[in-house]
Write a protein that holds these residues in place. Structure first.
Motif, PDB file in Angstrom:
ATOM      1  N   ASP A   4      12.064 -27.174 -89.925  1.00  0.00           N
ATOM      2  CA  ASP A   4      13.526 -27.010 -90.886  1.00  0.00           C
ATOM      3  C   ASP A   4      13.403 -25.979 -91.398  1.00  0.00           C
ATOM      4  OD1 ASP A   4      13.688 -30.172 -90.476  1.00  0.00           O
ATOM      5  OD2 ASP A   4      12.216 -30.963 -91.471  1.00  0.00           O
ATOM      6  N   ARG A   5      13.231 -25.331 -92.254  1.00  0.00           N
ATOM      7  CA  ARG A   5      13.160 -24.005 -92.867  1.00  0.00           C
ATOM      8  C   ARG A   5      13.927 -23.102 -92.237  1.00  0.00           C
ATOM      9  NH1 ARG A   5       7.748 -24.845 -94.846  1.00  0.00           N
ATOM     10  NH2 ARG A   5       6.476 -23.409 -93.597  1.00  0.00           N
ATOM     11  N   GLY A   6      13.363 -23.347 -90.488  1.00  0.00           N
ATOM     12  CA  GLY A   6      13.926 -22.076 -89.764  1.00  0.00           C
ATOM     13  C   GLY A   6      15.513 -22.525 -90.125  1.00  0.00           C
ATOM     14  N   GLU A   7      15.906 -23.212 -89.558  1.00  0.00           N
ATOM     15  CA  GLU A   7      17.280 -24.057 -89.776  1.00  0.00           C
ATOM     16  C   GLU A   7      18.665 -24.060 -91.091  1.00  0.00           C
ATOM     17  OE1 GLU A   7      17.034 -28.334 -88.095  1.00  0.00           O
ATOM     18  OE2 GLU A   7      16.825 -28.098 -86.206  1.00  0.00           O
ATOM     19  N   GLY A  12      13.800 -26.315 -80.117  1.00  0.00           N
ATOM     20  CA  GLY A  12      13.573 -26.178 -81.309  1.00  0.00           C
ATOM     21  C   GLY A  12      11.881 -25.319 -81.650  1.00  0.00           C
ATOM     22  N   PRO A  13      11.722 -26.575 -81.210  1.00  0.00           N
ATOM     23  CA  PRO A  13       9.737 -26.495 -81.730  1.00  0.00           C
ATOM     24  C   PRO A  13       8.896 -25.471 -80.479  1.00  0.00           C
ATOM     25  CG  PRO A  13      10.384 -28.822 -80.621  1.00  0.00           C
ATOM     26  CD  PRO A  13      11.635 -27.802 -80.604  1.00  0.00           C
ATOM     27  N   ILE A  37       5.475 -20.283 -82.125  1.00  0.00           N
ATOM     28  CA  ILE A  37       5.266 -18.814 -81.422  1.00  0.00           C
ATOM     29  C   ILE A  37       5.247 -18.063 -82.421  1.00  0.00           C
ATOM     30  CG2 ILE A  37       5.863 -17.013 -79.953  1.00  0.00           C
ATOM     31  CD1 ILE A  37       4.757 -19.309 -78.727  1.00  0.00           C
ATOM     32  N   ILE A  38       6.385 -18.176 -83.402  1.00  0.00           N
ATOM     33  CA  ILE A  38       6.492 -18.173 -84.819  1.00  0.00           C
ATOM     34  C   ILE A  38       5.910 -18.276 -85.966  1.00  0.00           C
ATOM     35  CG2 ILE A  38       8.326 -17.510 -86.707  1.00  0.00           C
ATOM     36  CD1 ILE A  38      10.880 -17.725 -84.861  1.00  0.00           C
ATOM     37  N   ALA A  56      11.339 -14.731 -88.498  1.00  0.00           N
ATOM     38  CA  ALA A  56      11.525 -15.235 -88.621  1.00  0.00           C
ATOM     39  C   ALA A  56      13.022 -15.885 -88.476  1.00  0.00           C
ATOM     40  CB  ALA A  56      10.616 -16.766 -89.716  1.00  0.00           C
ATOM     41  N   GLY A  57      13.965 -15.388 -89.091  1.00  0.00           N
ATOM     42  CA  GLY A  57      15.223 -15.821 -88.906  1.00  0.00           C
ATOM     43  C   GLY A  57      15.800 -15.335 -87.148  1.00  0.00           C
TER      44      GLY A  57
END
Length: 266
Positions: free
Chosen positions: A88-91, A65-66, A71-72, A158-159
């Motif tokens: 968290d926002r990505g998830e 995850g990190p 990188i994004i 990002a997504g």
């Protein structure tokens, strides 16, 4: 800005798609990619060092995850003080790229997009006034995209970049642990890693399905698809086509045509 609704590149056809894609393609120059590669090595090394020091860790939470989140953040020039919440926002936001999500997941994802959209808008204003040498600044400078179109592009980067990378790393480790003979080949010859990644993408694609909307009436293999019908396509089914891959259910990192997979939908 929704990563799966217009003006996202996922949801438009040329000429709009071409106009949105062009500044992104121009921003990912060889120099920019080399700089990203250096940063990826730094982040990966730091994460592995922290795992070794802790002695007890979770592959997804502490590594898979990190890594893409950091990188994004580099690609989108997100300041260091705003990066901790990116994971968290990505998830929360990435499930909006899926088909048929529940109302609860959709509502949480949309709230995340609203919060993120405000931050992205502020960042776009800052980078228009004072562009940096980052990829997002080059996207802003190299095209004629509106603020909303830029925000949609950022949401898509990002997504799509977060969820897929997390799943790819997790799937790869699981497959290698389940197939120690293949892991032994990699340990003996690390140069095979590039092809191994292609084989993971083929056998366990991070995205299992996608959808397309028909632009006109068409007949495929005796089935009639009408204009505006949505067709759900099973990527992992295509990647097990016995007409393309010999013994398609077998995990083989030495497979010579592994890269012919459709994990990226085209």
């Amino acid at each position: 800005p929704h990563p799966a609704e217009p003006p996202s590149m996922l949801a438009v056809d040329p000429p709009e798609h071409t106009r949105y894609r062009h500044p992104v393609a121009r921003a990912f120059t060889p120099r920019a990619i080399d700089r990203l590669r250096t940063r990826i090595i730094e982040v990966t090394t730091d994460l592995l060092d922290s795992l070794e020091a802790s002695g007890h860790w979770d592959l997804i939470t502490d590594y898979a995850g990190p890594l893409p989140a950091e990188i994004i953040a580099e690609i989108l020039a997100i300041p260091a003080e705003r990066r901790p919440g990116l994971l968290d926002r990505g998830e929360n936001g990435a499930p909006l790229l899926d088909i048929g999500v529940s109302w609860k997941v959709f509502r949480r994802g949309m709230q995340t997009l609203r919060d993120s959209g405000r931050e992205i808008g502020e960042r776009i204003d800052q980078l228009r006034a004072e562009p940096g040498d980052d990829i997002f600044s080059h996207i802003i400078q190299n095209g004629d995209l509106t603020d909303h179109e830029l925000a949609s592009t950022a949401a898509l980067l990002a997504g799509a970049g977060f969820e897929t990378t997390v799943n790819l790393i997790g799937n790869a480790i699981v497959l290698l642990l389940l197939h120690p003979d293949q892991l032994a080949i990699l340990l003996e010859d690390p140069d095979r890693w590039a092809n191994a990644v292609e084989e993971v993408l083929r056998l366990a694609a991070p995205v299992q399905m996608t959808s397309r909307t028909a632009a006109c009436d068409v007949e495929l293999d005796g089935r009639r698809v009408r204009a505006h019908d949505t067709v759900v396509l099973l990527i992992n089914g295509a990647n097990r086509d016995p007409a393309v891959f010999t013994d398609p259910d077998r995990f083989d990192i030495t497979r010579t045509n592994a890269k012919e997979h459709l994990a990226f939908s085209s």
